[in-house]
Scaffold this motif. Structure first.
Motif, PDB file in Angstrom:
ATOM      1  N   ASP A  48       0.683  -1.032   0.214  1.00 40.09           N
ATOM      2  CA  ASP A  48      -0.343   0.010  -0.103  1.00 40.09           C
ATOM      3  C   ASP A  48       0.967   1.567  -0.498  1.00 40.09           C
ATOM      4  O   ASP A  48       1.116   2.415  -0.401  1.00 40.09           O
ATOM      5  CB  ASP A  48      -1.138   0.106   1.318  1.00 40.09           C
ATOM      6  CG  ASP A  48      -2.021  -0.867   0.867  1.00 40.09           C
ATOM      7  OD1 ASP A  48      -2.069  -2.090  -0.222  1.00 40.09           O
ATOM      8  OD2 ASP A  48      -2.319  -1.454   2.331  1.00 40.09           O
ATOM      9  N   GLU A  49       1.917   1.518   1.160  1.00 42.68           N
ATOM     10  CA  GLU A  49       2.318   2.617   0.718  1.00 42.68           C
ATOM     11  C   GLU A  49       3.579   2.876  -0.272  1.00 42.68           C
ATOM     12  O   GLU A  49       3.335   4.334  -0.858  1.00 42.68           O
ATOM     13  CB  GLU A  49       3.580   2.296   2.262  1.00 42.68           C
ATOM     14  CG  GLU A  49       5.002   3.716   2.701  1.00 42.68           C
ATOM     15  CD  GLU A  49       5.497   3.372   3.768  1.00 42.68           C
ATOM     16  OE1 GLU A  49       6.450   4.441   3.783  1.00 42.68           O
ATOM     17  OE2 GLU A  49       4.973   2.597   4.188  1.00 42.68           O
ATOM     18  N   GLN A  50       3.930   1.908  -0.941  1.00 47.87           N
ATOM     19  CA  GLN A  50       4.627   2.059  -2.422  1.00 47.87           C
ATOM     20  C   GLN A  50       3.933   2.311  -3.455  1.00 47.87           C
ATOM     21  O   GLN A  50       3.826   3.439  -4.276  1.00 47.87           O
ATOM     22  CB  GLN A  50       5.365   0.551  -2.680  1.00 47.87           C
ATOM     23  CG  GLN A  50       6.617   0.102  -1.647  1.00 47.87           C
ATOM     24  CD  GLN A  50       7.718   1.191  -2.121  1.00 47.87           C
ATOM     25  OE1 GLN A  50       8.089   2.212  -2.267  1.00 47.87           O
ATOM     26  NE2 GLN A  50       8.764   0.522  -1.660  1.00 47.87           N
ATOM     27  N   ARG A  51       2.297   1.727  -3.534  1.00 46.95           N
ATOM     28  CA  ARG A  51       2.043   1.810  -4.593  1.00 46.95           C
ATOM     29  C   ARG A  51       1.158   3.783  -4.814  1.00 46.95           C
ATOM     30  O   ARG A  51       1.729   4.390  -5.004  1.00 46.95           O
ATOM     31  CB  ARG A  51       0.599   1.387  -4.376  1.00 46.95           C
ATOM     32  CG  ARG A  51       0.728  -0.278  -4.887  1.00 46.95           C
ATOM     33  CD  ARG A  51      -0.815  -0.468  -4.787  1.00 46.95           C
ATOM     34  NE  ARG A  51      -2.182  -0.892  -3.941  1.00 46.95           N
ATOM     35  CZ  ARG A  51      -1.848  -1.584  -2.726  1.00 46.95           C
ATOM     36  NH1 ARG A  51      -0.957  -3.090  -3.341  1.00 46.95           N
ATOM     37  NH2 ARG A  51      -2.469  -1.964  -2.038  1.00 46.95           N
ATOM     38  N   ALA A  52       0.511   4.268  -2.703  1.00 45.52           N
ATOM     39  CA  ALA A  52       0.457   5.226  -2.716  1.00 45.52           C
ATOM     40  C   ALA A  52       1.217   6.299  -2.702  1.00 45.52           C
ATOM     41  O   ALA A  52       1.587   7.321  -3.711  1.00 45.52           O
ATOM     42  CB  ALA A  52       0.724   5.644  -1.673  1.00 45.52           C
ATOM     43  N   ALA A  53       3.060   6.061  -3.113  1.00 39.77           N
ATOM     44  CA  ALA A  53       3.803   6.985  -3.269  1.00 39.77           C
ATOM     45  C   ALA A  53       4.675   7.042  -5.295  1.00 39.77           C
ATOM     46  O   ALA A  53       4.764   8.108  -5.548  1.00 39.77           O
ATOM     47  CB  ALA A  53       5.183   6.100  -2.139  1.00 39.77           C
ATOM     48  N   ILE A  54       4.270   6.032  -5.605  1.00 40.48           N
ATOM     49  CA  ILE A  54       4.580   5.893  -7.387  1.00 40.48           C
ATOM     50  C   ILE A  54       3.884   7.109  -7.494  1.00 40.48           C
ATOM     51  O   ILE A  54       3.627   7.400  -8.370  1.00 40.48           O
ATOM     52  CB  ILE A  54       4.409   4.641  -7.812  1.00 40.48           C
ATOM     53  CG1 ILE A  54       5.474   3.595  -7.115  1.00 40.48           C
ATOM     54  CG2 ILE A  54       4.318   4.777  -9.243  1.00 40.48           C
ATOM     55  CD1 ILE A  54       5.555   2.343  -6.862  1.00 40.48           C
TER      56      ILE A  54
ATOM     57  N   ARG B 222       4.800 -19.935  -7.531  1.00 39.94           N
ATOM     58  CA  ARG B 222       2.588 -19.986  -9.018  1.00 39.94           C
ATOM     59  C   ARG B 222       3.359 -18.603  -8.523  1.00 39.94           C
ATOM     60  O   ARG B 222       2.847 -17.395  -7.737  1.00 39.94           O
ATOM     61  CB  ARG B 222       2.133 -20.762  -8.611  1.00 39.94           C
ATOM     62  CG  ARG B 222       1.136 -20.233  -9.314  1.00 39.94           C
ATOM     63  CD  ARG B 222       0.555 -21.260  -9.601  1.00 39.94           C
ATOM     64  NE  ARG B 222      -1.275 -21.391 -10.369  1.00 39.94           N
ATOM     65  CZ  ARG B 222      -2.530 -20.807 -10.777  1.00 39.94           C
ATOM     66  NH1 ARG B 222      -2.388 -20.634  -9.673  1.00 39.94           N
ATOM     67  NH2 ARG B 222      -2.776 -20.881 -11.206  1.00 39.94           N
ATOM     68  N   GLY B 223       3.557 -17.800  -9.903  1.00 43.90           N
ATOM     69  CA  GLY B 223       3.353 -16.407 -10.179  1.00 43.90           C
ATOM     70  C   GLY B 223       4.423 -15.451  -9.081  1.00 43.90           C
ATOM     71  O   GLY B 223       5.438 -16.090  -8.585  1.00 43.90           O
ATOM     72  N   ARG B 224       4.548 -14.245  -9.236  1.00 42.51           N
ATOM     73  CA  ARG B 224       5.489 -13.528  -8.807  1.00 42.51           C
ATOM     74  C   ARG B 224       4.721 -11.739  -8.072  1.00 42.51           C
ATOM     75  O   ARG B 224       4.039 -11.629  -8.398  1.00 42.51           O
ATOM     76  CB  ARG B 224       6.753 -13.308  -9.832  1.00 42.51           C
ATOM     77  CG  ARG B 224       6.966 -14.051 -10.313  1.00 42.51           C
ATOM     78  CD  ARG B 224       8.841 -13.528 -10.889  1.00 42.51           C
ATOM     79  NE  ARG B 224       8.307 -13.473 -12.202  1.00 42.51           N
ATOM     80  CZ  ARG B 224       9.186 -13.411 -13.079  1.00 42.51           C
ATOM     81  NH1 ARG B 224      10.257 -12.568 -13.281  1.00 42.51           N
ATOM     82  NH2 ARG B 224       8.422 -12.881 -14.626  1.00 42.51           N
ATOM     83  N   ARG B 225       5.745 -11.585  -7.663  1.00 39.73           N
ATOM     84  CA  ARG B 225       4.820 -10.087  -7.659  1.00 39.73           C
ATOM     85  C   ARG B 225       6.359  -9.303  -7.209  1.00 39.73           C
ATOM     86  O   ARG B 225       7.230  -9.758  -6.817  1.00 39.73           O
ATOM     87  CB  ARG B 225       4.396 -10.512  -5.876  1.00 39.73           C
ATOM     88  CG  ARG B 225       5.075 -10.498  -4.483  1.00 39.73           C
ATOM     89  CD  ARG B 225       4.464 -10.100  -3.698  1.00 39.73           C
ATOM     90  NE  ARG B 225       4.897  -8.540  -3.030  1.00 39.73           N
ATOM     91  CZ  ARG B 225       4.683  -7.843  -2.292  1.00 39.73           C
ATOM     92  NH1 ARG B 225       4.063  -8.788  -0.862  1.00 39.73           N
ATOM     93  NH2 ARG B 225       5.183  -6.106  -1.985  1.00 39.73           N
ATOM     94  N   ALA B 226       5.728  -8.115  -6.919  1.00 40.83           N
ATOM     95  CA  ALA B 226       6.994  -6.678  -7.399  1.00 40.83           C
ATOM     96  C   ALA B 226       7.208  -6.675  -5.823  1.00 40.83           C
ATOM     97  O   ALA B 226       6.763  -5.850  -4.727  1.00 40.83           O
ATOM     98  CB  ALA B 226       6.430  -5.375  -8.012  1.00 40.83           C
ATOM     99  N   VAL B 227       8.740  -6.987  -5.405  1.00 42.11           N
ATOM    100  CA  VAL B 227       9.236  -5.891  -4.139  1.00 42.11           C
ATOM    101  C   VAL B 227       9.772  -4.232  -5.237  1.00 42.11           C
ATOM    102  O   VAL B 227      10.801  -4.575  -5.874  1.00 42.11           O
ATOM    103  CB  VAL B 227      10.476  -6.326  -3.218  1.00 42.11           C
ATOM    104  CG1 VAL B 227       9.020  -7.814  -3.254  1.00 42.11           C
ATOM    105  CG2 VAL B 227      11.409  -7.149  -4.481  1.00 42.11           C
ATOM    106  N   ALA B 228      10.202  -3.849  -3.740  1.00 41.39           N
ATOM    107  CA  ALA B 228      10.710  -1.735  -4.621  1.00 41.39           C
ATOM    108  C   ALA B 228      11.300  -1.097  -3.731  1.00 41.39           C
ATOM    109  O   ALA B 228      10.784  -1.731  -2.182  1.00 41.39           O
ATOM    110  CB  ALA B 228       9.588  -1.202  -5.406  1.00 41.39           C
ATOM    111  N   GLU B 229      11.972  -0.342  -3.603  1.00 40.39           N
ATOM    112  CA  GLU B 229      12.973   0.441  -2.752  1.00 40.39           C
ATOM    113  C   GLU B 229      12.371   1.684  -3.528  1.00 40.39           C
ATOM    114  O   GLU B 229      12.882   1.840  -5.131  1.00 40.39           O
ATOM    115  CB  GLU B 229      14.075   0.406  -2.357  1.00 40.39           C
ATOM    116  CG  GLU B 229      15.346   0.236  -3.483  1.00 40.39           C
ATOM    117  CD  GLU B 229      16.710   0.504  -3.142  1.00 40.39           C
ATOM    118  OE1 GLU B 229      17.020  -0.398  -1.748  1.00 40.39           O
ATOM    119  OE2 GLU B 229      17.394   0.446  -4.253  1.00 40.39           O
ATOM    120  N   LEU B 230      11.943   2.978  -2.762  1.00 41.02           N
ATOM    121  CA  LEU B 230      11.754   4.106  -4.165  1.00 41.02           C
ATOM    122  C   LEU B 230      11.854   5.348  -3.151  1.00 41.02           C
ATOM    123  O   LEU B 230      12.844   5.458  -2.276  1.00 41.02           O
ATOM    124  CB  LEU B 230      10.369   4.557  -3.151  1.00 41.02           C
ATOM    125  CG  LEU B 230       9.663   5.975  -4.589  1.00 41.02           C
ATOM    126  CD1 LEU B 230      10.005   5.491  -6.169  1.00 41.02           C
ATOM    127  CD2 LEU B 230       8.381   6.520  -3.828  1.00 41.02           C
TER     128      LEU B 230
END
Length: 515
Positions: free
Chosen positions: A255-261, A450-458
């Motif tokens: 949630d925090e990353q999405r809001a920042a992007i 099964r499947g992938r998701r993104a992890v990120a640093e901003l």
């Protein structure tokens, strides 16, 4: 092997449940060859996997998950299985079906249509094998197909969820050579050139949709290796796990990353860069960001190599180096086209970087990708290109560094307690977190993921960080300042996913760098 082995299905299966026939559409030829097992279908949809070895529970689960119906296992003589796999034109019926699905191919930048059926009235088994391999790659969600030459032939491998998986062996050097030649024909490359690397692309229409493929040919000790990048727009549209329209939510950011992007994507001007290695989902993140902010009130133009996904209402320009349309030249023209937001597929050179920085400084919001290992390395890349650091930091709003981690398969996940020393190495205590591990099942092809998701640093630049960068402060000082202001690293983001049971320590250590 005895010559009296019967090849008729009726000799191996109950007659009262027949008539039986081989079905290579539900269980494609490439999979059948890989596992040395063919699928027989009888009356009332009964299904039997005819194999030359004892029952493989994991393979049987995988087949049942793929077919969405129960399948029985039947061990048969190896000679009979070989006959069913390869003897006669009738046994290649499935590959002809694949050719009908892959009925139209066209080269990028050309109006000429290439058809797998028109190239030869009776297409060779090599064409069928290649078509079946590409079809299976799409079915398995592979991002790349690798054809690697060996002394005796070739190995075909798929990259699925970022990890290589063997598909089949080609036990003939001549067949391997012809596979590569066939790819060269499809991409309009020089068949006679075998000593230099070549790059090309081609398109296929599969079940009514167009799929792009990028081809790279590289000479090796035993011949030529080929890598085919699969650019399936349907997968990009649905996201990694097929959860609907492409959005940042579908990519798995917290949630925090999405809001920042989203905050950075709505700035009136400046530059938002996404960085990471090849295959880390950079372009997909930019597509999702543009799809979310596009309301029709702004003029959005992109320049890409190639255009991987078509965004309605967005002007998208494909790079064409052969015709002289490079990123830098196209970007100059874009800026004269009155855009509000511009997306540059990749900043590869100093000229493109300079124009992008100037665009950001003159009132445009610029999105782009840069190849770097983390958010801080982007600054070093621009310095290496010889750009003025003051202009760079003035234009740059934020840098997003991301990776894709494989998710624990929800169908076979079981509770798991990591070793105390493993927890201690990551600064965790026993009992802190919920840990899961996939045991392997048909849904995940036995991998446990099964499947992938993104992890990120901003990295969000404020005046203090801009001053440090412009003054060429030590990178350790810049990193310490950024983290003191709330920046979360890639390793820390991935560690949170581990403690939630979404992925594993092994995946965290495979994808992210120790800090």
């Amino acid at each position: 092997m005895s010559a009296t082995v019967n090849h008729s299905l009726a000799d191996w299966l109950p007659a009262e449940q027949g008539p039986w026939h081989l079905d290579f559409e539900q269980w494609p030829q490439a999979q059948a060859q890989r596992w040395r097992a063919v699928l027989a279908v009888g009356a009332a949809g009964r299904k039997v996997l005819l194999a030359e070895r004892d029952e493989d529970a994991l393979l049987l689960q995988s087949v049942e998950a793929r077919l969405q119906s129960p399948v029985r296992w039947k061990r048969c003589e190896a000679e009979a299985v070989t006959h069913w796999l390869g003897a006669g034109e009738a046994d290649f019926r499935a590959l002809s079906d694949v050719e009908e699905a892959l009925v139209e191919a066209e080269t990028v930048g050309s109006t000429e249509e290439l058809s797998a059926l028109r190239l030869s009235e009776q297409a060779s088994p090599v064409v069928r094998l290649l078509n079946a391999t590409l079809y299976d790659a799409l079915q398995d969600g592979a991002s790349d197909v690798h054809i690697e030459c060996t002394a005796r032939g070739a190995v075909i491998r798929f990259r699925v969820d970022g990890v290589m998986a063997p598909v089949r062996q080609v036990e003939s050097a001549q067949v391997a050579e012809r596979l590569v030649s066939r790819l060269k024909v499809m991409a309009e490359l020089d068949i006679g050139e075998r000593r230099l690397p070549q790059d090309g692309r081609f398109k296929l229409k599969v079940q009514g949709r167009e799929v792009d493929f990028r081809l790279s040919i590289m000479p090796s000790v035993f011949g030529e290796d080929a890598v085919v990048r699969v650019l399936d727009r349907a997968r990009i549209e649905l996201g990694e796990r097929g959860r609907g329209q492409l959005t940042l939510d579908a990519l798995g950011f917290d949630d925090e990353q999405r809001a920042a992007i989203r905050h950075q994507a709505r700035q009136p001007h400046g530059m938002l860069l996404v960085t990471g290695p090849t295959g880390s989902g950079k372009t997909t993140t930019l597509y999702a960001t543009l799809a979310e902010i596009h309301t029709g009130a702004d003029k959005i133009i992109t320049i890409e190599d190639p255009v991987e996904y078509q965004l309605p209402g967005v002007v998208q320009i494909p790079v064409n180096e052969k015709k002289g349309l490079s990123f830098s030249r196209g970007l100059r023209s874009i800026l004269r086209h009155d855009p509000d937001r511009v997306m540059v597929g990749e900043i590869r050179d100093a000229e493109t970087a300079q124009i992008a920085v100037q665009a950001a400084l003159t009132g445009h919001l610029v999105f782009s990708t840069v190849h770097a290992n983390n958010a801080f390395d982007v600054i070093g890349r621009f310095m290496h290109m010889g750009l003025d650091l003051y202009n760079v930091v003035s234009a740059l709003n934020a840098v997003l560094a991301q990776r894709l981690v494989r998710l624990t398969c929800t169908h076979c996940a079981v509770p798991h307690q990591p070793a105390p020393e493993q927890l201690a190495r990551h600064g965790l205590s026993v009992g802190a977190g919920r840990y899961l591990r996939g045991e392997g099942c048909g849904h995940c092809r036995g991998t446990g993921y099964r499947g992938r998701r993104a992890v990120a640093e901003l990295l969000r630049l404020d005046d203090g960080l801009r001053d440090l960068i412009a003054q060429r402060a030590p990178m350790s000082t810049i990193k310490e300042t950024a983290r003191s202001r709330g920046m979360t690293t890639l390793r820390a983001e991935a560690l949170v996913a581990v403690t939630r049971g979404e992925t594993t320590f092994e995946e965290l250590e495979r994808v992210t760098l120790d800090e």
